[in-house]
Design a protein around this motif. Sequence first.
Motif, mmCIF file in Angstrom:
data_model
loop_
_atom_site.group_PDB
_atom_site.id
_atom_site.type_symbol
_atom_site.label_atom_id
_atom_site.label_comp_id
_atom_site.label_asym_id
_atom_site.label_seq_id
_atom_site.Cartn_x
_atom_site.Cartn_y
_atom_site.Cartn_z
ATOM 1 N N LYS A 1 -14.661 -46.463 42.732
ATOM 2 C CA LYS A 1 -14.844 -46.960 44.090
ATOM 3 C C LYS A 1 -16.096 -46.410 44.771
ATOM 4 O O LYS A 1 -16.170 -46.405 45.996
ATOM 5 C CB LYS A 1 -13.615 -46.612 44.932
ATOM 6 N N SER B 1 -1.281 -44.991 38.130
ATOM 7 C CA SER B 1 -0.205 -44.169 38.700
ATOM 8 C C SER B 1 1.177 -44.599 38.262
ATOM 9 O O SER B 1 2.184 -43.961 38.646
ATOM 10 C CB SER B 1 -0.277 -44.217 40.228
ATOM 11 N N GLU C 1 -12.488 -41.873 48.961
ATOM 12 C CA GLU C 1 -11.967 -42.108 47.627
ATOM 13 C C GLU C 1 -13.088 -42.526 46.684
ATOM 14 O O GLU C 1 -13.898 -43.399 46.998
ATOM 15 C CB GLU C 1 -10.882 -43.182 47.662
ATOM 16 N N THR D 1 -3.777 -39.346 41.617
ATOM 17 C CA THR D 1 -4.343 -40.554 41.004
ATOM 18 C C THR D 1 -5.441 -41.158 41.864
ATOM 19 O O THR D 1 -6.231 -41.961 41.372
ATOM 20 C CB THR D 1 -3.241 -41.593 40.765
ATOM 21 N N HIS D 2 -5.487 -40.801 43.129
ATOM 22 C CA HIS D 2 -6.569 -41.227 44.035
ATOM 23 C C HIS D 2 -7.556 -40.053 44.135
ATOM 24 O O HIS D 2 -7.299 -39.077 44.843
ATOM 25 C CB HIS D 2 -6.019 -41.600 45.404
ATOM 26 N N GLN E 1 -9.729 -44.121 40.920
ATOM 27 C CA GLN E 1 -8.269 -44.170 40.894
ATOM 28 C C GLN E 1 -7.788 -44.189 39.446
ATOM 29 O O GLN E 1 -8.325 -44.896 38.597
ATOM 30 C CB GLN E 1 -7.741 -45.407 41.638
ATOM 31 N N SER F 1 -10.667 -35.186 37.165
ATOM 32 C CA SER F 1 -9.300 -35.566 37.485
ATOM 33 C C SER F 1 -8.357 -34.403 37.214
ATOM 34 O O SER F 1 -8.526 -33.647 36.257
ATOM 35 C CB SER F 1 -8.884 -36.781 36.645
#
Length: 464
Positions: free
Chosen positions: A125, A143, A137, A219-220, A140, A115
């Motif tokens: 995911k 956010s 993606e 954040t994704h 996550q 990240s």
Amino acid sequence: MNESSPIRIDTARAYQPGEAPAREVRTRRFRPIRWLVILMLLAGAGAIGHRWYEARTDKGAEPATAHKGGGRGGRHGGADMPQAVGVAAVTTGDMPVVLQGLGTVTPLATVTVKSQISGYLTQVKFREGQTVKAGDELAQIDSRPYEALLAQYQGQLARDQALLQNSKLDLQRYQTLNRQDSISKQNVDTQGALVKQNEGTVAADQALVDQQKLNIAYTHITSPVDGRVGLRQVDQGNYISAASTAIVVVTQLHPISVIFTLPEDDVARVMRQVRAGAKLTVRAYDRGDAHEIAAGRLDTVDNQIDTTTGTVKLRALFDNGDEELFPNQFVNAKLTVDTVRGAALVPNASLLQGTPGTYVYLMDGDNKVTVRPIKTGETDGTNTVVVSGLKPGDRVVTDGTDRLKDGAPVRITEGAQAAAGDGKAAESKPDGKGEVKSGAPTDAAADAPGTAEGGRRHRRRQAQ
């Protein structure tokens, strides 16, 4: 008992019931030794009788064997029989020049996904082992803190934009009054500097807004390459630190490469083909070097030789559509650099090493062999290129060379001749054309008169 009795009571030993006399005990004690001596005598007599029978059998079979062996007779009369050999013809064909090296399957891209911002991991995911595309993606991050900062920076931007607009309007008024000579030039310049200051503040606010939008995008977490994801390295709900916590590893599988090494002596041959623009084929074999896994092409050669090993690294690319090649897998890479066209090929089983160097037993007619030194070239493990010493159509001995010598008589066998080293041979029968064909089990060859054991059995049968 009176005193004149010859048996004295004080020296006589009382006889106990059930006790055997001393002589009988001694006899029983030595009875196994006696039987052992008898058995040894019988075994010796049997050995002597067997030797006498062997000598009598050999003497009875000696005349017939001497007549068949050309007058040399004796127990070793069969040694002069022609040696049974297998032959093969020198053929003409193409021989690929293959260089082999040890290699490792190396992906073109192996990405450890981390990240770029800090926060709590709210969603995972992907499924472990899933094949993903670039941009899919994977996870996550929460956010909401970044959305709140974005709203704050957007408010600052709106305020500073209003101040900038107001300072621009005042600058226009001052410029008009200055043209009417109603205000000093200093006031105009001060107002112009204030406008520039407000423009810088607005630009800084806009940068803060863009940064927060980018953080919200971070954040994704998405996959940077096409490939296959590995095992998850962090679970949902954990706090993720920016650029330090690994989430998953994505490995590209299509295409994939194999990095292998070749000796420095082969570099010049490979580079000549590369500079000529040739597309060289590379085949990857398994660890046992028995099964071909995939075929690809040479992509590039490293720019230097490793001085510790004296080898150079090469990279080959494979489509790997069936995913037979797996990252970090050990393979045997075989690079085809050239092909020798129309070469004389001889089976490797016929090649021998000795005082003349590399040589073969060449058939001189149908019943004799001669030693022929040769020079060899490339080989593929089954056949070898003959540079000089043989020509296409020559027949060479491929089986039964262990007891041959120059000018030795031989008889040719075909078909099921025993492989070298397994200690078996096939019996051959004539077909009426001067040749012999294999048509009996391999155990029957032991009874042939041309072998030591077969000659002994043959003489026994004649004597009987």
